[in-house]
Design an enzyme around this catalytic site. Structure first.
Site, PDB file in Angstrom:
ATOM      1  CG  HIS A  82     -14.677   3.108  -4.055  1.00 15.95           C
ATOM      2  ND1 HIS A  82     -13.468   3.264  -3.403  1.00 15.95           N
ATOM      3  CD2 HIS A  82     -14.881   1.767  -4.102  1.00 15.95           C
ATOM      4  CE1 HIS A  82     -12.981   2.079  -3.057  1.00 15.95           C
ATOM      5  NE2 HIS A  82     -13.835   1.139  -3.476  1.00 15.95           N
ATOM      6  CG  HIS A  84     -14.771  -2.892  -6.702  1.00 21.53           C
ATOM      7  ND1 HIS A  84     -13.402  -3.057  -6.738  1.00 21.53           N
ATOM      8  CD2 HIS A  84     -15.025  -2.138  -5.601  1.00 21.53           C
ATOM      9  CE1 HIS A  84     -12.854  -2.441  -5.701  1.00 21.53           C
ATOM     10  NE2 HIS A  84     -13.824  -1.877  -4.985  1.00 21.53           N
ATOM     11  CE  LYS A  87     -12.842  -7.437  -6.190  1.00 29.09           C
ATOM     12  NZ  LYS A  87     -12.100  -6.203  -6.529  1.00 29.09           N
ATOM     13  CG  HIS A 234      -9.578  -0.246  -2.230  1.00 29.73           C
ATOM     14  ND1 HIS A 234      -9.561   0.206  -3.518  1.00 29.73           N
ATOM     15  CD2 HIS A 234     -10.796  -0.830  -2.043  1.00 29.73           C
ATOM     16  CE1 HIS A 234     -10.723  -0.093  -4.094  1.00 29.73           C
ATOM     17  NE2 HIS A 234     -11.485  -0.715  -3.229  1.00 29.73           N
ATOM     18  CD  GLU A 237     -12.814  -2.799   2.533  1.00 32.20           C
ATOM     19  OE1 GLU A 237     -11.961  -2.772   1.620  1.00 32.20           O
ATOM     20  OE2 GLU A 237     -13.974  -3.210   2.372  1.00 32.20           O
ATOM     21  CG  ASP A 334     -16.780  -0.777  -2.076  1.00 33.43           C
ATOM     22  OD1 ASP A 334     -16.027  -0.926  -3.061  1.00 33.43           O
ATOM     23  OD2 ASP A 334     -16.436  -1.065  -0.925  1.00 33.43           O
ATOM     24  CG  ASN A 335     -17.198  -4.582  -3.571  1.00 34.98           C
ATOM     25  OD1 ASN A 335     -16.761  -3.751  -2.795  1.00 34.98           O
ATOM     26  ND2 ASN A 335     -16.428  -5.343  -4.317  1.00 34.98           N
TER      27      ASN A 335
HETATM   28 ZN   LIG Z   1     -13.656  -0.878  -3.188  1.00 39.96          ZN
END
Ligand SMILES: [Zn+2]
Length: 441
Positions: A82, A84, A87, A234, A237, A334-335
């Site tokens: 997972h 991104h 981004k 997603h 969250e 994640d990010n």
């Molecule tokens: Zn995410």
């Protein structure tokens, strides 16, 4: 820089006295120590693991060069389920003003509209992949913001990246949009076309508690079933216990008798619901066969953030309870350096070390090792995340000899082997991002 060890540039060599978490081996090798490590010797031949034997069993022939690891931990390449990539690294021009989830959404949306041309997206994706490669990741699933004009910009860039990185990092992508966009037929036609042309037979969305959520989920499930796509959501969250889209996704999977894989990320609010409600949802998730990925660093950063208030909650889902119910669980990055998470480097060793602290993935730690290797590989449908005879000699050599040594230091001196040869383990310099508009600090 290629790590601590000097590796023989020989087609055939032996690694002696390595410790590998037992659950990350494809074979039984007899004795495991009290932490759950198998102590083994490995023979590397022509880029593959030729043989594995208990330490000292006389595996290596006298001619092969050998490296004695002294009981150091050896791992497969990480599998990051997972992320991104689209981004990543926009922070210098799109900092989150107050560190909240709401501000992250708004800040990303504005930056996307202003800056996410194909060249910008490609440069940042490439940078992220080089970081992940240096740290020893072999497979990544990314989400791709798929809204308005961005959809047609980002998906061809992703497909190009997947080809460029083939053989080094296996790449998958899932479209990301608010689930109520499922009601917009033109939007869904475009997403379907992009997934078909450039994607990974994967469909997904963010499931906020929008009006008619069950109907929106039905549309997504029907499309996935019709096209034979897997699903990735997603989910919840938020700390708000009224966010119960996880149980709705599980119910939809059962109602549709959905045959594909479903990965759900975050599921934070599950931990904030009462015991009874949580248990009901977890039972449903187990029955529906959903896989769950927790994103501990991002959750710790965004959840329970209020100005002037010290956070009381770590933000993560009920991962222990899910695992105990037989659900396949994992953790992921994640990010990275965007408004949802100001830090991060797609380094799964960092995710593991932080995850061990945030989620208590220790006492004992070995049963959680698969959460960064075999479990995400299975959720992504990949033959990866475990070591054994015949597997590619793709692995990470550390100097740590126990979990306390592994988690106490960042393991920056790890040696990453790909097809038996050490690769450059230095992530790219941030200055390389300066050519992107607005990314010079
Ligand atoms: Zn995410």
């Amino acid at each position: 820089m290629s790590g601590f060890y000097s590796i023989a540039r020989a087609p055939r060599y032996a690694l002696l006295d390595a410790k590998i978490p037992r659950s990350l081996l494809t074979i039984e090798t007899g004795q495991v120590d009290r932490e759950g490590f198998a102590r083994i010797d490995l023979l590397i031949e022509a880029g593959r693991i030729g043989a594995v034997a208990p330490c000292g069993a006389g595996l290596a022939d006298a001619q092969a060069p050998r490296l004695a690891l002294g009981g150091a931990i050896v791992l497969p390449l990480f599998v990051d389920a997972h992320t991104h990539l689209d981004k990543g690294h926009i922070w210098p021009r799109a900092a989150n003003p107050d560190g909240t989830f709401g501000a992250a959404l708004d800040t990303v949306a504005a930056d996307r509209l202003a800056n996410w041309g194909a060249r910008d997206v490609a440069a940042r994706m490439e940078f992220g992949l080089r970081c992940a490669y240096a740290h020893g990741t072999g497979a990544i699933r990314t989400h791709i913001d798929s809204l308005g004009p961005q959809t047609a910009i980002s998906w061809p860039v992703f497909a190009e990246m997947r080809e460029r990185w083939r053989g080094r990092i296996a790449l998958q992508a899932s479209p990301l949009f608010r689930v109520d966009f499922a009601f917009d037929e033109a939007h869904m036609r475009e997403v379907e076309a992009m997934v078909e042309a450039h994607g990974s037979r994967l469909l997904g969305a963010v499931t906020y508690m929008v009006p008619r959520l069950a109907e929106a989920l039905d549309i997504v499930f029907r499309l996935a079933a019709r096209r034979g796509f897997d699903l990735d959501f997603h989910v919840d969250e938020t700390a708000d216990p009224a966010a119960v889209s996880l149980s709705m996704i599980a119910q939809a999977a059962l109602d549709h008798r959905f045959a594909g894989r479903i990965l759900v990320g975050h599921c934070c609010s599950l931990a904030m619901q009462g015991e009874e409600s949580m248990k009901r949802t977890i039972d449903l998730v187990a029955r529906a066969g959903l896989d769950v990925v927790s994103l501990p660093m991002c959750n710790l950063y965004l959840q329970d953030r209020r100005e002037g208030v010290t956070p009381r909650w770590r933000g993560v889902t009920a991962l222990h309870e899910l695992k105990a119910a037989g659900v396949r669980v994992m953790i992921a990055s994640d990010n990275t350096r965007d408004p949802f998470y100001a830090y991060g480097d797609l380094d799964m060793m960092e995710v593991w070390r932080e995850g061990a602290r945030i989620l208590h993935l220790d006492c004992p730690a070995e049963p959680w090792a698969s959460a960064l290797f075999a479990a995400p590989a299975q959720a992504m449908g990949l033959d990866a995340g475990r070591l054994g005879p015949g597997a590619p000699a793709d692995m990470i050599l550390t100097r740590a000899r126990s979990f306390t040594e592994l988690f106490a230091r960042p393991q920056e001196d790890r040696t990453v082997l790909r097809a038996g040869a050490p690769v450059d383990a230095a992530p790219p310099a941030y200055a390389e991002l300066d050519r992107c508009e607005g990314l010079h600090p």
